[in-house]
Design a protein around this motif. Sequence first.
Motif, PDB file in Angstrom:
ATOM      1  N   ARG A  70      13.088 -22.744 -16.811  1.00 21.11           N
ATOM      2  CA  ARG A  70      12.238 -23.692 -16.083  1.00 21.11           C
ATOM      3  C   ARG A  70      10.850 -23.085 -15.844  1.00 21.11           C
ATOM      4  NH1 ARG A  70      14.649 -28.158 -14.047  1.00 21.11           N
ATOM      5  NH2 ARG A  70      12.900 -28.477 -12.617  1.00 21.11           N
ATOM      6  N   ASN A  71       9.827 -23.836 -16.258  1.00 24.96           N
ATOM      7  CA  ASN A  71       8.425 -23.453 -16.074  1.00 24.96           C
ATOM      8  C   ASN A  71       8.074 -22.133 -16.777  1.00 24.96           C
ATOM      9  OD1 ASN A  71       7.832 -25.708 -14.262  1.00 24.96           O
ATOM     10  ND2 ASN A  71       9.116 -24.607 -12.786  1.00 24.96           N
ATOM     11  N   LYS A  72       8.770 -21.854 -17.890  1.00 25.57           N
ATOM     12  CA  LYS A  72       8.517 -20.640 -18.640  1.00 25.57           C
ATOM     13  C   LYS A  72       7.875 -20.969 -19.990  1.00 25.57           C
ATOM     14  CE  LYS A  72      10.631 -18.165 -15.501  1.00 25.57           C
ATOM     15  NZ  LYS A  72       9.896 -17.230 -14.609  1.00 25.57           N
ATOM     16  N   THR A  73       7.254 -19.947 -20.587  1.00 28.13           N
ATOM     17  CA  THR A  73       6.670 -20.070 -21.921  1.00 28.13           C
ATOM     18  C   THR A  73       7.486 -19.235 -22.889  1.00 28.13           C
ATOM     19  OG1 THR A  73       4.433 -20.440 -21.078  1.00 28.13           O
ATOM     20  CG2 THR A  73       4.635 -19.634 -23.341  1.00 28.13           C
ATOM     21  N   ILE A  74       7.931 -19.874 -23.978  1.00 26.33           N
ATOM     22  CA  ILE A  74       8.763 -19.213 -24.974  1.00 26.33           C
ATOM     23  C   ILE A  74       8.003 -19.155 -26.293  1.00 26.33           C
ATOM     24  CG2 ILE A  74      10.973 -19.227 -26.188  1.00 26.33           C
ATOM     25  CD1 ILE A  74      10.715 -21.518 -23.263  1.00 26.33           C
ATOM     26  N   LEU A  75       7.813 -17.952 -26.820  1.00 19.22           N
ATOM     27  CA  LEU A  75       7.177 -17.772 -28.130  1.00 19.22           C
ATOM     28  C   LEU A  75       8.267 -17.630 -29.188  1.00 19.22           C
ATOM     29  CD1 LEU A  75       4.768 -17.126 -30.051  1.00 19.22           C
ATOM     30  CD2 LEU A  75       5.019 -14.726 -29.359  1.00 19.22           C
TER      31      LEU A  75
ATOM     32  N   HIS B   2       0.448 -16.346 -20.795  1.00 13.53           N
ATOM     33  CA  HIS B   2       1.512 -15.417 -20.424  1.00 13.53           C
ATOM     34  C   HIS B   2       2.791 -15.846 -21.125  1.00 13.53           C
ATOM     35  CE1 HIS B   2       3.870 -12.629 -18.010  1.00 13.53           C
ATOM     36  NE2 HIS B   2       4.766 -13.593 -17.884  1.00 13.53           N
ATOM     37  N   VAL B   3       3.448 -14.905 -21.784  1.00 12.91           N
ATOM     38  CA  VAL B   3       4.661 -15.203 -22.540  1.00 12.91           C
ATOM     39  C   VAL B   3       5.865 -14.631 -21.798  1.00 12.91           C
ATOM     40  CG1 VAL B   3       5.878 -14.901 -24.718  1.00 12.91           C
ATOM     41  CG2 VAL B   3       3.384 -15.203 -24.714  1.00 12.91           C
ATOM     42  N   ASP B   4       6.776 -15.512 -21.391  1.00 12.90           N
ATOM     43  CA  ASP B   4       7.948 -15.086 -20.621  1.00 12.90           C
ATOM     44  C   ASP B   4       9.112 -14.664 -21.509  1.00 12.90           C
ATOM     45  OD1 ASP B   4       7.019 -15.875 -17.812  1.00 12.90           O
ATOM     46  OD2 ASP B   4       6.746 -17.757 -18.915  1.00 12.90           O
ATOM     47  N   TYR B   5       9.282 -15.370 -22.641  1.00 18.66           N
ATOM     48  CA  TYR B   5      10.389 -15.083 -23.545  1.00 18.66           C
ATOM     49  C   TYR B   5       9.867 -15.060 -24.972  1.00 18.66           C
ATOM     50  CZ  TYR B   5      13.598 -16.133 -19.683  1.00 18.66           C
ATOM     51  OH  TYR B   5      14.272 -16.124 -18.487  1.00 18.66           O
TER      52      TYR B   5
END
Length: 358
Positions: free
Chosen positions: A27-32, A101-104
Amino acid sequence: MWIENKIFQEDMKTITEASYIPWVKLRNKTILVTGATGLIGFNLVSALAYAHLYKNIPLKILALVRSREKAENRFQEILEAGAPLDFVVGDLDHIPEIDAHVDYIVHGGSPTASKYFAEHPVETITANLNGALHLLELAKENKSESFLFLSSMEVYGGIHQHEKVDEHHASFIDTMVPRSSYPEVKRMVESLCACYAEEYHVPAKVIRLTQTFGAGVRKEDNRVFAQFARSAMNHEDIVMFTRGETEHMYLYTADAVTAILTVLLLGKTGEAYNAANEQAYCSIKEMAETVANLSIIREKFNGPVSVVIDESKNNSKLYPPELYMDLDVTKIKQLGWNAKYDLKEMFTRMIAANHHCI
């Protein structure tokens, strides 16, 4: 292809309704995602988009692609549906700066064709190493929550006896064979993941996938599963250039995506996980015979197609020696994951979903 395709829609629902996947972590994350336009990457990006659009999981997807135009075409329906998908244009040798910003990070970008490994072994090695180093540094700088490298069962090399192969099994790879460029660089990147986890506390994990196929196969895909299905659907003999005695497991695309998300979100840092369907363990010849005798083929042509062996075109540079790859998947199953589709279902669903490409 997307949710207007019944099979693909079922796959997306299967993935996003998997109870063992902690979707709340996204939730509310950025996945590359690298390798996003490939078969597995396409299904992964699609599942993440589906989770956002239909399962109330707000997130953002970044996809590393070589061509924006081709990527927009590949993901046309997803973009039109309003999915939060943006493209990072580059390749593994030239990954541009990413401001967000990359979280995953799910690193799946790599050549996948045996012909390419054999003809371009240097490029196979350099692209994989350069890309992995850059992405692990990105995870380090961003203090990302998880980094997952999509490795391969080929890291175990040639096993010439029947035995279970768990994650600690020794590797047997001849480094002086150019085609070994692929498994050898996969091993090196796995080592980098373990080293970054130990030295820099990057939450890097590895998943070793067996050969995966299903919905989303492209018309130009020339891997063995696509060749077999294409021949059968065209009512042509399935021609094999070896005796097809190599044995290993297979995995359906939706099962691969649930495995990836499981290890990404639940796997232990610095560890590797096999991912395969134990019920799909068979020889390549048995796989060909399964395709030839599928109900969808028999009904269309009032009977099966033939399986023909023609060893006159056998090229040892393209086809690895016979091996037995009976992967032990106990470790990933302990995280809650399990494969859903057997071999017949894999091919039936692939053909039904991709009849225009087969």
